[in-house]
Each structure stands twice: as C-alpha cells, then as structure tokens.
Design an enzyme around this catalytic site. Structure first.
Site, PDB file in Angstrom:
ATOM      1  N   CYS A   2       2.263  30.462 -13.421  1.00  0.00           N
ATOM      2  CA  CYS A   2       1.129  30.175 -12.533  1.00  0.00           C
ATOM      3  C   CYS A   2       0.655  31.454 -11.843  1.00  0.00           C
ATOM      4  CB  CYS A   2       1.485  29.076 -11.538  1.00  0.00           C
ATOM      5  SG  CYS A   2       0.036  28.286 -10.788  1.00  0.00           S
ATOM      6  N   GLU A  60       9.789  25.612 -13.450  1.00  0.00           N
ATOM      7  CA  GLU A  60      10.869  25.649 -12.462  1.00  0.00           C
ATOM      8  C   GLU A  60      10.911  24.409 -11.578  1.00  0.00           C
ATOM      9  OE1 GLU A  60       7.372  27.352 -10.193  1.00  0.00           O
ATOM     10  OE2 GLU A  60       8.065  27.264 -12.264  1.00  0.00           O
ATOM     11  N   HIS A  93       4.396  25.021 -14.143  1.00  0.00           N
ATOM     12  CA  HIS A  93       5.583  25.305 -13.338  1.00  0.00           C
ATOM     13  C   HIS A  93       6.843  24.706 -13.962  1.00  0.00           C
ATOM     14  CE1 HIS A  93       3.744  26.899  -9.561  1.00  0.00           C
ATOM     15  NE2 HIS A  93       2.692  26.226  -9.990  1.00  0.00           N
TER      16      HIS A  93
END
Length: 205
Positions: A82, A181, A179
């Site tokens: 991102c 994560e 994302h």
C-alpha cells in the site's frame, strides 16, 4: 529455504508490527528499521502500509532516502505494501494539493502509482485475489489502496483486480496495493522470503 533470513521492517509509521509478526512466524530473524544503521546486514526490507505522505516526511527526517536506495543497489530485496508500494514507485499520481501535487518516492519500481484509486477509508473491501505463485486466491484487503499503472517493460504483473494491477515485481522489488499483514494468511510473506533467499546477503556497511 536454507538458513534463517535476516530481514527488516521499516518502522517509522504504519502497520510494521503486523508484518514483523508474520515474518517471525515464518522463521525469519526480523529487525525494526528506523535509522540508516539498522539496515546493516539485512537481506530484505518490508515497507508497510500507512500514510505515504507522512512516511515520506519521516524518511527525510531520519535520513533514510539515500540509504534505502543504497540498500537496494547492494542487493537488498524490497517489498512495499500500500503506502510502501507508493514510495517504491517511479511516478506518483494524486498527491495532496498541499504538496503541490508532488510526492517524493524511491523510484525503484518502474511504474506509475495512482493513490487512493479504490476510494476512501470507508470504501475498504476484501476480495479473493488470484496471485501468481499462489495455489489459491489470497484474501486481499484493500484500504485506501493505490493501483499500479504504466508498467515498465521489466515489470511483471502478479495480480489484478477489476483490470487494475495491484501487485507487481521488478527484479528485487515487490509491491502490493493491498495489506497482507492484516490477514491471517502468510503466503505472500512467504513469497517475499523466497525472493530474499534467491539473493546473497547484503554486505555490511
């Protein structure tokens, strides 16, 4: 993957703790990077999601622009998610007016990136995303996500959503608009560690 890779997570702003947790769960030796000296001895670095203009300002404050370019030049692998993807790109569209429509970036990925291409925070969404190198779709979470446009001839498209490139690779640079994560799926972190393993460790400065 042979050995235990030493990788860093840029920890000046954004979701760096979540990246660290995923990488450690996969067996990596992980260091949080805030100063140029923190890059010494690392083979790879993750640049997390967050707010790209704030991250760019902090890179200036901590004197990290040139050391990050040097890290890549010495053989380091970089992955931006991102906001991190925005900072890796060669050209940035949609910078806020208060910045005069310009945003600094590392210029290591030969693409144009368009900020906030999928809308505002309230427009966040998750989709099952086919990703090259994975055996099943990835639960990709998009939050104020950019898209990668005008890919250079050496840039490999790894994933698309609605006809827009949202993940790409150029040599030792990996970028994803979403994302990983913030999901429980560590497969893309595994792809990053596989890329790190393909290259020799960076020599100490």
């Amino acid at each position: 993957m042979a050995g235990k890779p030493s990788v860093g997570v840029l920890a000046v702003q954004g979701a760096f703790r979540e990246h660290r947790q995923h990488l450690e769960a996969l067996g990596a030796d992980v260091r949080e990077v805030r100063l140029p000296g923190d890059l010494t001895g690392l083979s790879g670095l993750v640049m997390p999601g967050g707010e790209s203009t704030s991250m760019a300002r902090l890179l200036s404050d901590f004197g990290l622009w040139a050391p990050l370019r040097d890290f890549h030049a010495r053989g380091g692998v970089l992955w931006g998610t991102c906001a991190g993807a925005i900072l890796l790109s060669r050209r940035v569209e949609g910078a806020p007016p208060q910045f005069g429509g310009h945003q600094d970036s590392l210029g290591l990925l030969d693409v144009t990136v368009r900020r906030n291409a999928f809308g505002r925070q309230v427009d966040s969404f998750s989709v099952p995303l086919p990703v090259q190198g994975l055996d099943a779709p990835f639960p990709a979470l998009f939050i104020r996500a950019p898209v990668l446009t005008e890919l250079g001839p050496d840039v490999e498209r790894l994933a698309q959503h609605d006809g827009q490139t949202v993940m790409a690779r150029q040599g030792r640079v990996l970028a994803s608009a979403f994302h990983p994560e913030l999901t429980g799926d560590r497969r893309i972190h595994g792809l990053f560690l596989d890329l790190v393993a393909e290259h020799q460790p960076v020599a100490s400065a």
